[in-house]
Scaffold this active site. Structure first.
Site, mmCIF file in Angstrom:
data_model
loop_
_atom_site.group_PDB
_atom_site.id
_atom_site.type_symbol
_atom_site.label_atom_id
_atom_site.label_comp_id
_atom_site.label_asym_id
_atom_site.label_seq_id
_atom_site.Cartn_x
_atom_site.Cartn_y
_atom_site.Cartn_z
ATOM 1 N N TYR A 39 2.690 -23.772 -29.564
ATOM 2 C CA TYR A 39 2.624 -24.388 -28.294
ATOM 3 C C TYR A 39 2.623 -25.905 -28.675
ATOM 4 C CZ TYR A 39 1.841 -19.691 -26.402
ATOM 5 O OH TYR A 39 2.045 -18.440 -26.125
ATOM 6 N N HIS A 97 2.291 -14.044 -34.134
ATOM 7 C CA HIS A 97 3.011 -14.317 -32.799
ATOM 8 C C HIS A 97 4.123 -13.554 -32.592
ATOM 9 C CE1 HIS A 97 3.403 -17.910 -29.845
ATOM 10 N NE2 HIS A 97 3.636 -16.859 -29.362
HETATM 11 N N1 NAP Z 1 2.533 -13.883 -27.418
HETATM 12 C C1 NAP Z 1 3.477 -14.397 -26.741
HETATM 13 O O1 NAP Z 1 4.676 -14.408 -27.454
HETATM 14 C C2 NAP Z 1 3.741 -15.200 -25.330
HETATM 15 C C3 NAP Z 1 4.718 -15.447 -24.633
HETATM 16 C C4 NAP Z 1 4.586 -15.937 -23.473
HETATM 17 C C5 NAP Z 1 3.244 -16.052 -23.003
HETATM 18 N N2 NAP Z 1 2.298 -16.087 -23.803
HETATM 19 C C6 NAP Z 1 1.034 -16.319 -23.316
HETATM 20 O O2 NAP Z 1 0.644 -15.667 -21.804
HETATM 21 C C7 NAP Z 1 0.442 -16.689 -21.149
HETATM 22 C C8 NAP Z 1 0.938 -16.412 -19.518
HETATM 23 O O3 NAP Z 1 2.282 -16.421 -19.599
HETATM 24 P P1 NAP Z 1 3.083 -17.607 -18.845
HETATM 25 O O4 NAP Z 1 2.179 -18.630 -18.620
HETATM 26 O O5 NAP Z 1 4.310 -17.751 -19.647
HETATM 27 O O6 NAP Z 1 3.552 -17.027 -17.371
HETATM 28 P P2 NAP Z 1 2.622 -16.398 -16.166
HETATM 29 O O7 NAP Z 1 1.116 -16.621 -16.330
HETATM 30 O O8 NAP Z 1 3.085 -15.101 -15.806
HETATM 31 O O9 NAP Z 1 3.170 -17.670 -14.922
HETATM 32 C C9 NAP Z 1 2.630 -18.848 -15.118
HETATM 33 C C10 NAP Z 1 3.561 -19.299 -13.774
HETATM 34 O O10 NAP Z 1 3.052 -18.790 -12.541
HETATM 35 C C11 NAP Z 1 2.492 -19.783 -11.744
HETATM 36 N N3 NAP Z 1 1.219 -19.354 -11.154
HETATM 37 C C12 NAP Z 1 0.112 -18.922 -11.828
HETATM 38 N N4 NAP Z 1 -0.897 -18.595 -10.895
HETATM 39 C C13 NAP Z 1 -0.266 -18.674 -9.676
HETATM 40 C C14 NAP Z 1 -0.606 -18.188 -8.325
HETATM 41 N N5 NAP Z 1 -1.906 -17.781 -8.041
HETATM 42 N N6 NAP Z 1 0.303 -18.485 -7.532
HETATM 43 C C15 NAP Z 1 1.433 -18.939 -7.652
HETATM 44 N N7 NAP Z 1 2.096 -19.236 -8.768
HETATM 45 C C16 NAP Z 1 1.082 -19.128 -9.744
HETATM 46 C C17 NAP Z 1 2.242 -20.915 -12.495
HETATM 47 O O11 NAP Z 1 2.815 -22.001 -11.812
HETATM 48 P P3 NAP Z 1 1.496 -23.212 -11.538
HETATM 49 O O12 NAP Z 1 1.344 -24.074 -12.735
HETATM 50 O O13 NAP Z 1 2.088 -24.322 -10.359
HETATM 51 O O14 NAP Z 1 0.268 -22.721 -10.844
HETATM 52 C C18 NAP Z 1 3.134 -20.646 -13.689
HETATM 53 O O15 NAP Z 1 4.474 -21.246 -13.360
HETATM 54 C C19 NAP Z 1 1.046 -17.915 -21.768
HETATM 55 O O16 NAP Z 1 0.515 -19.031 -20.991
HETATM 56 C C20 NAP Z 1 0.562 -17.863 -22.983
HETATM 57 O O17 NAP Z 1 -0.560 -18.090 -23.294
HETATM 58 C C21 NAP Z 1 2.284 -15.269 -24.899
#
Ligand code: NAP
Length: 267
Positions: A39, A97
């Protein structure tokens, strides 16, 4: 030892954006933060944590080893670099990862190095991410299920990943759901919106509560204070068995993350 049910994700966020997100989250009461070497925000996350003044014992910090650092003569050094960036002596959880592309580094080599990192006190717990059933079996054969705290996988109402979940449960391995909100997609779902309206909650709260009530840890990310705050409040929301059963019907194998050349053959 276990993986906390609720935390903050930081994927895609860098520089001042991630500093603000982490600072706001810590201010609101978040104590669990998920980052990764790839990241390229570990130093920013470390800066926000240091500026918060919150003591290290109160925090639960996870990072993930990138695939280029899997070789046994590289993994521990790369973890030490992560610790330096995060301004800490240890991680609470360190994950592999993704599986090694084309099995370039054998599972037993990187799991062995990760277990050594735990023995050295560089991380309290270790685990994997994006591991299929077959890869989980290999990881268990290498270090034992008792040494694998979690498998962090894409899991949301549209991709419920039941095979991996069932196998992980049978081995006592916790599942962490990433992209629980399907990067916002499930928030537009009519059924989730209907349940949210009925409970006077937001669609994000319903989705996060569904995942936590199913036994998964969640790490939603947000750049907005209001979303960070309302997401945290999902920890106080309880869904009825009927609503849980309705959300179970939304599963449609809709996967958002499958990077070419890195993703394994999914179950
Ligand atoms: N291990 C892996 O390979 C892997 C892969 C992907 C992700 N991850 C981890 O999982 C975490 C979560 O995944 P993600 O960040 O990709 O996706 P997510 O948490 O499913 O979605 C984040 C998105 O949702 C929006 N959001 C968040 N809360 C909201 C709410 N209450 N109402 C409306 N929109 C909302 C955010 O926009 P705003 O900023 O506008 O709120 C952002 O665009 C990552 O940050 C990372 O740490 C791990």
């Amino acid at each position: 030892m276990s993986v906390p049910a609720f935390g903050l994700g930081t994927f895609r966020l860098q520089g001042q954006v991630v500093i603000d997100s982490v600072s706001t989250a810590l201010d609101l009461g978040y104590r669990v933060i998920d980052t990764a070497q790839i990241y390229e925000n570990e130093a920013d996350v470390g800066q926000a944590i240091a500026a918060s003044g919150i003591s290290r014992e109160e925090l639960f910090i996870t990072s993930k080893i990138w695939v280029a650092n899997f070789a046994k003569d590289r993994l521990i050094d790369s973890l030490k670099e992560s610790l330096q960036k995060l301004q800490t002596d240890y991680l609470d959880l360190t994950l592999i990862h993704w599986p090694s592309p084309e099995n370039q580094v054998p599972v037993e080599e990187f799991m062995g190095a990760l277990l050594e990192a735990k023995r050295l006190g560089l991380t309290r717990q270790i685990g994997v991410s994006n591991f299929t059933l077959d890869l989980m079996k290999q990881a268990i054969a290498a270090v034992g299920a008792e040494n694998i705290a979690t498998n962090q996988i894409e899991l949301h109402p549209y991709l419920q990943n039941r095979k991996v979940d069932e196998f992980a449960r049978s081995q006592g391995i916790h599942i962490t759901s990433y992209m629980t909100l399907a990067y916002g997609e499930v928030l537009k779902d009519p059924l989730i919106q209907q349940i949210a309206e009925h409970l006077q909650a937001t669609p994000a709260q319903v989705t996060l509560a569904w995942a936590m009530q199913s036994g998964y840890a969640v790490i939603p990310s947000s750049t907005k204070r209001a979303n960070l705050q309302s997401n945290l409040a999902a920890t106080a929301l309880t869904l009825s068995d009927a609503d849980m059963a309705l959300i179970a019907t939304l599963d449609r194998g809709h996967r958002l993350t499958s990077p070419k050349g890195i993703a394994p053959d999914w179950d």
